[in-house]
Design an enzyme around this catalytic site. Structure first.
Site, mmCIF file in Angstrom:
data_model
loop_
_atom_site.group_PDB
_atom_site.id
_atom_site.type_symbol
_atom_site.label_atom_id
_atom_site.label_comp_id
_atom_site.label_asym_id
_atom_site.label_seq_id
_atom_site.Cartn_x
_atom_site.Cartn_y
_atom_site.Cartn_z
ATOM 1 N N ASP A 118 -10.453 2.649 3.180
ATOM 2 C CA ASP A 118 -10.829 1.959 4.432
ATOM 3 C C ASP A 118 -11.716 2.847 5.312
ATOM 4 O OD1 ASP A 118 -9.618 -0.452 3.925
ATOM 5 O OD2 ASP A 118 -7.724 0.097 4.869
ATOM 6 N N TYR B 195 -14.264 -9.085 11.911
ATOM 7 C CA TYR B 195 -15.496 -9.688 11.384
ATOM 8 C C TYR B 195 -15.453 -11.212 11.366
ATOM 9 C CZ TYR B 195 -12.649 -9.468 7.159
ATOM 10 O OH TYR B 195 -11.621 -9.581 6.260
ATOM 11 N N GLY C 280 -3.250 0.705 14.944
ATOM 12 C CA GLY C 280 -2.595 0.130 13.771
ATOM 13 C C GLY C 280 -3.066 0.841 12.503
ATOM 14 N N GLY C 281 -2.889 0.164 11.369
ATOM 15 C CA GLY C 281 -3.257 0.756 10.083
ATOM 16 C C GLY C 281 -4.740 1.067 10.002
ATOM 17 N N ASN D 229 -5.054 1.965 -1.261
ATOM 18 C CA ASN D 229 -5.570 0.603 -1.508
ATOM 19 C C ASN D 229 -6.391 0.513 -2.785
ATOM 20 O OD1 ASN D 229 -7.943 1.838 -0.798
ATOM 21 N ND2 ASN D 229 -8.514 0.377 0.782
ATOM 22 N N LYS E 5 0.816 -1.225 0.000
ATOM 23 C CA LYS E 5 0.000 0.000 0.000
ATOM 24 C C LYS E 5 0.849 1.275 0.000
ATOM 25 C CE LYS E 5 -3.937 -2.151 2.311
ATOM 26 N NZ LYS E 5 -4.901 -2.086 3.403
ATOM 27 N N ASN F 267 -4.165 2.520 23.180
ATOM 28 C CA ASN F 267 -3.359 1.456 22.578
ATOM 29 C C ASN F 267 -2.331 0.938 23.565
ATOM 30 O OD1 ASN F 267 -2.902 -0.103 20.169
ATOM 31 N ND2 ASN F 267 -0.919 0.918 19.993
ATOM 32 N N ARG F 268 -1.985 -0.345 23.399
ATOM 33 C CA ARG F 268 -0.957 -0.971 24.227
ATOM 34 C C ARG F 268 0.378 -0.256 24.048
ATOM 35 N NH1 ARG F 268 0.457 -7.037 22.498
ATOM 36 N NH2 ARG F 268 0.850 -5.896 20.557
ATOM 37 N N THR F 269 0.730 0.057 22.811
ATOM 38 C CA THR F 269 2.003 0.719 22.536
ATOM 39 C C THR F 269 1.753 2.219 22.393
ATOM 40 O OG1 THR F 269 2.626 -1.268 21.320
ATOM 41 C CG2 THR F 269 4.040 0.653 21.030
ATOM 42 N N GLY G 157 -18.339 -5.686 11.711
ATOM 43 C CA GLY G 157 -17.295 -5.156 10.839
ATOM 44 C C GLY G 157 -17.335 -5.607 9.387
HETATM 45 P P1 NAP Z 1 -2.283 -3.791 12.860
HETATM 46 O O1 NAP Z 1 -1.783 -2.607 12.108
HETATM 47 O O2 NAP Z 1 -1.399 -4.977 13.010
HETATM 48 O O3 NAP Z 1 -2.721 -3.279 14.336
HETATM 49 C C1 NAP Z 1 -3.118 -4.193 15.322
HETATM 50 C C2 NAP Z 1 -3.617 -3.451 16.554
HETATM 51 O O4 NAP Z 1 -4.051 -4.411 17.515
HETATM 52 C C3 NAP Z 1 -2.549 -2.589 17.249
HETATM 53 O O5 NAP Z 1 -3.163 -1.472 17.839
HETATM 54 C C4 NAP Z 1 -2.033 -3.550 18.314
HETATM 55 O O6 NAP Z 1 -1.442 -2.906 19.429
HETATM 56 C C5 NAP Z 1 -3.312 -4.226 18.743
HETATM 57 N N1 NAP Z 1 -3.050 -5.514 19.388
HETATM 58 C C6 NAP Z 1 -2.717 -6.678 18.783
HETATM 59 N N2 NAP Z 1 -2.537 -7.638 19.710
HETATM 60 C C7 NAP Z 1 -2.735 -7.066 20.924
HETATM 61 C C8 NAP Z 1 -2.693 -7.533 22.262
HETATM 62 N N3 NAP Z 1 -2.394 -8.815 22.549
HETATM 63 N N4 NAP Z 1 -2.972 -6.678 23.270
HETATM 64 C C9 NAP Z 1 -3.274 -5.378 22.989
HETATM 65 N N5 NAP Z 1 -3.330 -4.860 21.732
HETATM 66 C C10 NAP Z 1 -3.063 -5.703 20.716
HETATM 67 O O7 NAP Z 1 -3.618 -4.343 12.214
HETATM 68 P P2 NAP Z 1 -4.751 -3.545 11.390
HETATM 69 O O8 NAP Z 1 -4.451 -3.645 9.947
HETATM 70 O O9 NAP Z 1 -4.945 -2.213 12.006
HETATM 71 O O10 NAP Z 1 -6.031 -4.495 11.650
HETATM 72 C C11 NAP Z 1 -6.559 -4.661 12.952
HETATM 73 C C12 NAP Z 1 -7.779 -5.578 12.902
HETATM 74 O O11 NAP Z 1 -8.780 -5.013 12.091
HETATM 75 C C13 NAP Z 1 -7.499 -6.958 12.295
HETATM 76 O O12 NAP Z 1 -8.227 -7.902 13.037
HETATM 77 C C14 NAP Z 1 -8.040 -6.859 10.884
HETATM 78 O O13 NAP Z 1 -8.478 -8.100 10.391
HETATM 79 C C15 NAP Z 1 -9.224 -5.930 11.103
HETATM 80 N N6 NAP Z 1 -9.553 -5.129 9.898
HETATM 81 C C16 NAP Z 1 -10.839 -5.163 9.474
HETATM 82 C C17 NAP Z 1 -11.194 -4.402 8.359
HETATM 83 C C18 NAP Z 1 -12.603 -4.437 7.873
HETATM 84 O O14 NAP Z 1 -12.829 -4.088 6.716
HETATM 85 N N7 NAP Z 1 -13.569 -4.801 8.693
HETATM 86 C C19 NAP Z 1 -10.239 -3.607 7.707
HETATM 87 C C20 NAP Z 1 -8.932 -3.603 8.198
HETATM 88 C C21 NAP Z 1 -8.593 -4.377 9.299
HETATM 89 P P3 NAP Z 1 0.125 -2.510 19.427
HETATM 90 O O15 NAP Z 1 0.240 -1.276 18.606
HETATM 91 O O16 NAP Z 1 0.446 -2.314 20.862
HETATM 92 O O17 NAP Z 1 0.850 -3.684 18.812
#
Ligand code: NAP
Length: 286
Positions: free
Chosen positions: A110, A227, A138-139, A94, A73, A160-162, A248
């Protein structure tokens, strides 16, 4: 559409590395059939080594445009001549298309998908927009903060955790967006109009999202962008105490709408049959 009168079939597709897991062909295939369009939407694997050249010369691929998924991306955004506001803010695109003059244009849809889902499933959800709480940084969180700012929420609080990741988003979006660590959540929950989970917690195979909704106003809308499962524990917990909830899946479907419209010239609808089709496919995934 590109605006060119093309005799040949319009081709679009999803590009990334890998792309085998993408459900975009299912979604776009459904709309192509529904609208009787003689076009195609393919899975196009693009390796990291070839990504820069591929997006930089998209016209030579014969595609009218494409979706871009992980990990390209950012590379795709950098190759674009024109970016929409969301893609500029995220530094990631995207959805790509070539305009009438051959310029490569990029969007990040998104955030629009997030808004489209809530607009459809919970009309009036943003009538009250004093305070939104975003879990995760995250993203996806970045796209959702963009979306909430575009709807002029007075305050957006990211937990957020971080800490640094939340602060980076807050710094980028200005004084209405604030970053916090998880342990401060209780202080803000009581004034939320919207609570959104953007972490991967609660997703099948991941850890549970542990949260006490005790202070959350009953009028607040709760949504989860995870989702799989569709009804996450967060949504169940919220629904049981009387909050309105939105799952979602719609975000995934609505983020595909702008691309289809650009490439094939028809603005498609996210309808029940499409939801059912993708849900059936999700249930086949272990
Ligand atoms: P990402 O960039 O990897 O971010 C993940 C996030 O989850 C970060 O804030 C991370 O915290 C947190 N996290 C992960 N494990 C954790 C834990 N054990 N304890 C506390 N926090 C935790 O992922 P992303 O792309 O943003 O996607 C996140 C979720 O959204 C995924 O499940 C993805 O499938 C879903 N999603 C859905 C759609 C949709 O269209 N519905 C679109 C995009 C994404 P840290 O920063 O501390 O690591």
């Amino acid at each position: 559409m590109t605006g060119k009168m093309k005799a040949e079939k319009i081709r679009a597709g999803v590009t990334g590395w890998p792309v085998a897991q993408s459900r975009s062909p299912l979604v776009h295939g459904y709309w192509l059939k529904k609208h009787g369009i003689d076009g195609s939407y393919e899975k196009i694997p693009v390796s990291p080594e070839e990504a820069e050249a591929f997006y930089g010369n998209l016209a030579s691929s014969g595609l009218t445009g494409c979706n871009v998924t992980i990990p390209h991306k950012e590379t795709a955004a950098a190759a674009c001549d024109v970016l929409d506001d969301a893609a500029q803010k995220m530094g990631a695109a995207n959805t790509l298309w070539l305009d009438e003059t051959g310029r490569l244009c990029g969007a990040n849809t998104d955030g629009l998908g997030f808004l489209g889902n809530l607009d459809q499933m919970a009309p009036g959800w943003d009538d009250k927009r004093d305070c939104a709480i975003v879990l995760g940084a995250g993203g996806a969180a970045r796209a959702i903060v963009w979306a909430l700012c575009s709807r002029k929420f007075t305050e957006v609080h990211i937990f957020n955790r971080t800490a640094e990741k939340a602060s980076r988003i807050a710094d980028q979006f200005g004084s209405t967006v604030h970053a916090h660590l998880w342990d401060k959540l209780g202080t803000f929950l009581g004034k939320a109009d919207l609570l959104v989970n953007t972490t991967s917690l609660g997703m099948a195979g991941k850890a549970r999202l542990e949260i006490d909704l005790g202070d959350l106003p009953k009028e607040a809308l709760v949504t989860d962008i995870v989702y799989v499962p569709l009804m996450t524990d967060l949504l169940k917990q919220a629904a049981e105490r009387g909050n309105r909830t939105v799952d979602g899946l719609g975000m995934l479907l609505h983020q595909a709408v702008p691309g289809f419209e650009k490439w094939f010239g028809v603005r498609p609808q996210v309808d029940d049959d499409l939801r059912r089709l993708v849900l059936q496919d999700l249930e086949q995934v272990p």
